[in-house]
Design a protein around this motif. Structure first.
Motif, PDB file in Angstrom:
ATOM      1  N   TYR A  27       0.806  -1.218   0.000  1.00 31.90           N
ATOM      2  CA  TYR A  27       0.000   0.000   0.000  1.00 31.90           C
ATOM      3  C   TYR A  27       0.840   1.270   0.000  1.00 31.90           C
ATOM      4  CZ  TYR A  27       0.565   0.178   5.117  1.00 31.90           C
ATOM      5  OH  TYR A  27       1.062   0.252   6.387  1.00 31.90           O
ATOM      6  N   ARG A  28       2.028   1.264   0.587  1.00 34.58           N
ATOM      7  CA  ARG A  28       2.832   2.487   0.592  1.00 34.58           C
ATOM      8  C   ARG A  28       3.247   2.866  -0.832  1.00 34.58           C
ATOM      9  NH1 ARG A  28       7.990   4.898   1.055  1.00 34.58           N
ATOM     10  NH2 ARG A  28       7.879   6.712   2.416  1.00 34.58           N
ATOM     11  N   GLU A  29       3.743   1.890  -1.559  1.00 35.48           N
ATOM     12  CA  GLU A  29       4.165   2.169  -2.934  1.00 35.48           C
ATOM     13  C   GLU A  29       2.983   2.588  -3.797  1.00 35.48           C
ATOM     14  OE1 GLU A  29       7.286   2.442  -3.949  1.00 35.48           O
ATOM     15  OE2 GLU A  29       7.850   2.000  -1.893  1.00 35.48           O
ATOM     16  N   LYS A  33       2.375   6.357  -5.629  1.00 31.10           N
ATOM     17  CA  LYS A  33       2.097   6.506  -7.056  1.00 31.10           C
ATOM     18  C   LYS A  33       0.802   7.293  -7.289  1.00 31.10           C
ATOM     19  CE  LYS A  33       4.528   2.384  -8.591  1.00 31.10           C
ATOM     20  NZ  LYS A  33       4.392   1.032  -9.133  1.00 31.10           N
ATOM     21  N   LEU A  34      -0.150   7.156  -6.363  1.00 25.50           N
ATOM     22  CA  LEU A  34      -1.449   7.811  -6.520  1.00 25.50           C
ATOM     23  C   LEU A  34      -1.437   9.290  -6.163  1.00 25.50           C
ATOM     24  CD1 LEU A  34      -3.969   5.232  -4.984  1.00 25.50           C
ATOM     25  CD2 LEU A  34      -3.942   6.061  -7.326  1.00 25.50           C
ATOM     26  N   TYR A  35      -0.732   9.629  -5.106  1.00 26.55           N
ATOM     27  CA  TYR A  35      -0.809  10.973  -4.537  1.00 26.55           C
ATOM     28  C   TYR A  35       0.485  11.756  -4.734  1.00 26.55           C
ATOM     29  CZ  TYR A  35      -4.903   9.150  -2.131  1.00 26.55           C
ATOM     30  OH  TYR A  35      -6.120   8.587  -1.843  1.00 26.55           O
ATOM     31  N   PRO A  36       0.376  13.087  -4.778  1.00 25.54           N
ATOM     32  CA  PRO A  36       1.604  13.900  -4.833  1.00 25.54           C
ATOM     33  C   PRO A  36       2.361  13.743  -3.518  1.00 25.54           C
ATOM     34  CG  PRO A  36      -0.336  15.304  -4.647  1.00 25.54           C
ATOM     35  CD  PRO A  36      -0.832  13.899  -4.801  1.00 25.54           C
ATOM     36  N   ASN A  62      -7.413   1.385  10.347  1.00 28.25           N
ATOM     37  CA  ASN A  62      -7.412  -0.056  10.116  1.00 28.25           C
ATOM     38  C   ASN A  62      -6.373  -0.365   9.039  1.00 28.25           C
ATOM     39  OD1 ASN A  62      -7.844  -2.709   9.446  1.00 28.25           O
ATOM     40  ND2 ASN A  62     -10.029  -2.492   9.030  1.00 28.25           N
ATOM     41  N   HIS A  63      -5.249  -0.914   9.446  1.00 27.65           N
ATOM     42  CA  HIS A  63      -4.153  -1.166   8.511  1.00 27.65           C
ATOM     43  C   HIS A  63      -4.437  -2.315   7.553  1.00 27.65           C
ATOM     44  CE1 HIS A  63      -0.898   1.423  10.375  1.00 27.65           C
ATOM     45  NE2 HIS A  63      -2.000   1.684  11.041  1.00 27.65           N
ATOM     46  N   ASP A  64      -5.516  -3.024   7.769  1.00 31.73           N
ATOM     47  CA  ASP A  64      -5.902  -4.089   6.845  1.00 31.73           C
ATOM     48  C   ASP A  64      -6.859  -3.588   5.767  1.00 31.73           C
ATOM     49  OD1 ASP A  64      -4.388  -6.051   8.162  1.00 31.73           O
ATOM     50  OD2 ASP A  64      -5.987  -6.379   9.627  1.00 31.73           O
ATOM     51  N   ASN A  65      -7.356  -2.381   5.914  1.00 39.58           N
ATOM     52  CA  ASN A  65      -8.275  -1.789   4.945  1.00 39.58           C
ATOM     53  C   ASN A  65      -7.456  -1.000   3.926  1.00 39.58           C
ATOM     54  OD1 ASN A  65     -10.395  -0.677   3.547  1.00 39.58           O
ATOM     55  ND2 ASN A  65     -11.086   0.650   5.200  1.00 39.58           N
ATOM     56  N   ASN A  66      -7.110  -1.649   2.824  1.00 36.16           N
ATOM     57  CA  ASN A  66      -6.250  -1.043   1.809  1.00 36.16           C
ATOM     58  C   ASN A  66      -6.885  -1.113   0.422  1.00 36.16           C
ATOM     59  OD1 ASN A  66      -3.906  -0.379   3.438  1.00 36.16           O
ATOM     60  ND2 ASN A  66      -3.734  -2.575   3.731  1.00 36.16           N
ATOM     61  N   PRO A  67      -7.956  -0.342   0.182  1.00 35.13           N
ATOM     62  CA  PRO A  67      -8.549  -0.355  -1.154  1.00 35.13           C
ATOM     63  C   PRO A  67      -7.569   0.195  -2.185  1.00 35.13           C
ATOM     64  CG  PRO A  67      -9.496   1.401   0.171  1.00 35.13           C
ATOM     65  CD  PRO A  67      -8.608   0.599   1.077  1.00 35.13           C
ATOM     66  N   SER A  68      -7.580  -0.393  -3.352  1.00 37.02           N
ATOM     67  CA  SER A  68      -6.598  -0.013  -4.374  1.00 37.02           C
ATOM     68  C   SER A  68      -6.801   1.408  -4.897  1.00 37.02           C
ATOM     69  CB  SER A  68      -6.638  -1.001  -5.541  1.00 37.02           C
ATOM     70  OG  SER A  68      -7.929  -1.022  -6.115  1.00 37.02           O
ATOM     71  N   ASP A  69      -7.984   1.997  -4.650  1.00 41.28           N
ATOM     72  CA  ASP A  69      -8.202   3.382  -5.089  1.00 41.28           C
ATOM     73  C   ASP A  69      -7.606   4.392  -4.116  1.00 41.28           C
ATOM     74  OD1 ASP A  69      -9.958   3.224  -2.950  1.00 41.28           O
ATOM     75  OD2 ASP A  69     -11.684   4.004  -4.069  1.00 41.28           O
ATOM     76  N   GLY A  70      -7.082   3.924  -2.977  1.00 37.67           N
ATOM     77  CA  GLY A  70      -6.418   4.805  -2.026  1.00 37.67           C
ATOM     78  C   GLY A  70      -7.360   5.615  -1.162  1.00 37.67           C
ATOM     79  N   SER A  71      -8.635   5.269  -1.152  1.00 33.11           N
ATOM     80  CA  SER A  71      -9.611   6.078  -0.415  1.00 33.11           C
ATOM     81  C   SER A  71      -9.426   6.034   1.102  1.00 33.11           C
ATOM     82  CB  SER A  71     -11.033   5.638  -0.778  1.00 33.11           C
ATOM     83  OG  SER A  71     -11.214   4.259  -0.489  1.00 33.11           O
TER      84      SER A  71
END
Length: 119
Positions: A27-29, A33-36, A62-71
């Motif tokens: 999720y960090r990477e 890539k998603l955000y400035p 919640n560190h397990d909640n990692n939607p790919s849209d970054g919301s």
């Protein structure tokens, strides 16, 4: 270089590429890539030299909640991230607090600089 040495180098490079690809799916990477590369609170800007000081904050904690849209992600510097978690821990410990919203400062000390310099 010998053939055995070259195959060892190829193996190391392949492992490095695999590690990088696996890390980029984290999720960090994805967030980078998603955000400035700017802290969402203090607006400090980051570059490759200090990027390690920019963290991904989970808005719902919640560190397990990692939607790919970054919301559920927000990029925060180390200091703002610590502050955000401190506020959350205080909320858990003491309950809701009423915090007065402070409006952003609008005073500009240099607004009339041109006329001051003419004097």
């Amino acid at each position: 270089m010998s053939v055995a040495g070259q195959s060892k180098l190829d193996k190391v490079l392949a492992e490095a590429r695999e590690y990088k690809a696996k890390r980029e799916t984290g999720y960090r990477e994805q967030a980078l890539k998603l955000y400035p590369w700017v802290c969402g609170r203090c607006t400090r800007e980051f570059n490759n030299a200090n990027l390690r000081e920019l963290t991904v904050h989970h808005r719902d904690h919640n560190h397990d909640n990692n939607p790919s849209d970054g919301s559920n992600w927000e990029l925060l510097c180390l200091y703002c991230h610590d502050n955000e978690h401190s506020k959350f821990e205080e909320l858990i410990q003491y309950g809701a607090t009423t915090e007065a919203k402070v409006e952003a400062a609008t005073y500009n000390p240099f607004a009339d600089l041109k006329s001051m310099l003419k004097k």
